[in-house]
Design an enzyme around this catalytic site. Structure first.
Site, short mmCIF file in Angstrom:
data_model
loop_
_atom_site.label_atom_id
_atom_site.label_comp_id
_atom_site.label_asym_id
_atom_site.label_seq_id
_atom_site.Cartn_x
_atom_site.Cartn_y
_atom_site.Cartn_z
N LYS A 86 0.92 -1.26 0.12
CA LYS A 86 0.12 -0.06 0.08
C LYS A 86 0.90 1.46 0.11
CE LYS A 86 -4.41 -1.74 1.58
NZ LYS A 86 -4.08 -2.99 1.77
N GLU A 108 -10.56 6.36 2.77
CA GLU A 108 -11.68 5.39 3.39
C GLU A 108 -10.52 4.42 3.75
OE1 GLU A 108 -10.45 5.15 0.25
OE2 GLU A 108 -10.14 3.23 -0.24
N SER A 376 2.29 -9.72 -0.68
CA SER A 376 1.73 -8.24 -0.54
C SER A 376 2.24 -7.68 0.66
CB SER A 376 0.31 -8.30 -0.89
OG SER A 376 -0.48 -9.12 -0.16
C1 PLP Z 1 -5.16 -4.11 1.37
C2 PLP Z 1 -4.47 -5.47 1.21
C3 PLP Z 1 -4.69 -6.31 -0.07
C4 PLP Z 1 -5.82 -6.21 -0.75
O1 PLP Z 1 -5.54 -5.17 -1.52
P1 PLP Z 1 -5.29 -5.14 -3.28
O2 PLP Z 1 -5.78 -3.87 -3.79
O3 PLP Z 1 -6.15 -6.03 -3.84
O4 PLP Z 1 -4.06 -5.35 -3.50
C5 PLP Z 1 -3.59 -7.44 -0.09
N1 PLP Z 1 -2.61 -7.58 0.96
C6 PLP Z 1 -2.33 -6.60 1.67
C7 PLP Z 1 -1.38 -7.26 2.57
C8 PLP Z 1 -3.05 -5.70 2.09
O5 PLP Z 1 -2.81 -4.70 2.96
#
Ligand code: PLP
Length: 408
Positions: A86, A108, A376
């Site tokens: 993010k 948000e 992620s």
């Molecule tokens: C917010 C989040 C996601 C989901 O968001 P995407 O926009 O689909 O990437 C996935 N993994 C983590 C660690 C997150 O914080």
């Protein structure tokens, strides 16, 4: 309506009249910034000095020998500041806010992760910051609220509707309409009206750019398959863009929740339960009933629990470029558990969805094949949710004891 930002039938910008000029300005400034090589340079500079970029790829040696099939690599977005991909999006939008000469940001947040990232960016760049969060989520995600407030953000609990993410989005748009001159709305994922899907994907493309170079330098060839979890779709778009024109197969993994046949999931592209509609300013697949009322979704991972999905991914599903699968809560906890034990890595519950699908497929692949999983984010910072997912009795006893200390 702004007549751009369509991916065949998906996307667009369905806006109230009053917001059109603000969106026109945003589109113009974003296009200008993209053409200015100094802008991407400034972005790389802040990401390398503030957020650990380039993030490495890690060869998962022990998982690879455990499964006995394809060689498993992991792209380490968990090493970003604030613990997830993010940061790529919020820092990029922050630089754009400076270029537009605005002084305040709003966002948000559902699980609080995007709110945390935005509040961090605002602290660093010197913007005022307001975060809209459903009242239910404020109660559920107290640790993130605690940090957002320490970072100087005002957290506004939204008491409308079902008091969750979609209500927070509506409230953020209401704020924006009133404060357009000073304020930018930092949207958290590759959804919403044009130019957000394109803009968020642009900043996240750094993941795929790096990963492509890194895997080529390490293995001398491209991965056969790339896996990413899909909430709104920003980390998936980020890593997929590095391989879009290659033969690499791209796999998006959604929240299968308690199972696709239970209705308690958030699978928009891998189940038959979603349909095309317009909501929150754009057109995509939504989990909605025949009257267009949004359904309740469920996932063990709060960040994947969303009714819509990136219009770009909806389009890539229709063209067949990306394959979509679902991972259930139980499968996610098992894959997370195995990854922690075998590699000493703690993926976020969201990221673990991508691991589930890779683990299902890698054993049947050849030993010289390569798979790349996007991690992620990291799970250790979300200990309250992860410990709940593991249903750990010792942890629960610890929390009860803490509560008694406060009651005493
Ligand atoms: C917010 C989040 C996601 C989901 O968001 P995407 O926009 O689909 O990437 C996935 N993994 C983590 C660690 C997150 O914080």
């Amino acid at each position: 309506m702004i007549d751009r930002g369509y991916y065949e039938e998906f996307g667009g910008a369905y806006l109230p009249e009053i917001l059109i000029s603000t969106f026109e300005e945003l589109i113009e400034k974003f296009q200008e910034a993209k053409k200015d090589p100094g802008f991407w340079g400034a972005y790389l500079d802040i990401m390398s000095t503030y957020s650990c970029r380039p993030t490495p790829i890690t060869f998962a040696e022990n998982l690879t020998s455990h499964f006995g099939g394809a060689r498993i690599y992991i792209k380490r977005e968990d090493l970003n500041h604030t613990g997830a991909h993010k940061a790529n999006n919020v820092m990029g939008q922050g630089l754009l806010v400076k270029r537009m000469g605005k002084t305040r940001v709003i966002a948000e947040t559902g699980a609080g992760q995007h709110g945390m990232a935005t509040a961090t960016m605002a602290a660093r760049m010197g913007f005022k910051c307001t975060i809209y969060m459903g009242e239910v989520d404020v109660q559920r995600q107290r640790p993130n609220v605690f940090w957002m407030e320490r970072l100087g953000a005002e957290v506004v609990p939204v008491t409308d509707g079902t008091r969750i993410l979609k209500d927070a989005i509506n409230e953020a748009f209401r704020d924006w309409v009133t404060n357009m001159d000073t304020t930018h709305y930092v949207l958290g994922t590759a959804c919403g009206p044009h130019p957000f899907p394109e803009m968020v994907s642009y900043f996240q493309s750094i993941i795929g750019k790096e990963a492509r170079e890194q895997i080529l330098a390490t293995e001398g060839k491209l991965p056969d398959r790339v896996y990413a979890c899909v909430g709104g779709g920003s980390n998936a778009m980020g890593i997929f863009q590095g391989f879009m024109d290659d033969k690499t197969e791209l796999v998006g993994v959604e929240a299968g929740g308690r199972g696709l046949d239970t209705g308690q999931h958030a699978s928009r592209l891998s189940s038959e339960d979603a349909s095309v509609g317009v909501a929150q300013g754009y057109k995509t697949y939504f989990l909605q009933d025949s009257d267009g009322q949004m359904n309740e979704t469920h996932s063990v991972a709060a960040g994947l629990d969303y009714v819509g999905v990136s219009p770009i991914l909806a389009h890539l599903k229709e063209t067949g470029r990306v394959r979509f699968e679902a991972a259930t809560d139980t499968e996610v906890v098992d894959a997370l558990s195995l990854t922690i034990k075998k590699e000493g890595l703690i993926p976020a519950l969201e990221s673990a969805h991508a691991f589930v699908q890779a683990f299902k497929e890698a054993p049947a692949m050849a030993k010289e094949d390569i798979v790349l999983i996007n991690q992620s984010g990291r799970g250790d910072k979300d200990i309250f949710t992860v410990a709940d997912a593991f249903d750990d009795p010792t942890w629960q006893a610890f929390i009860r004891e803490k509560a008694e200390e406060y009651n005493a």
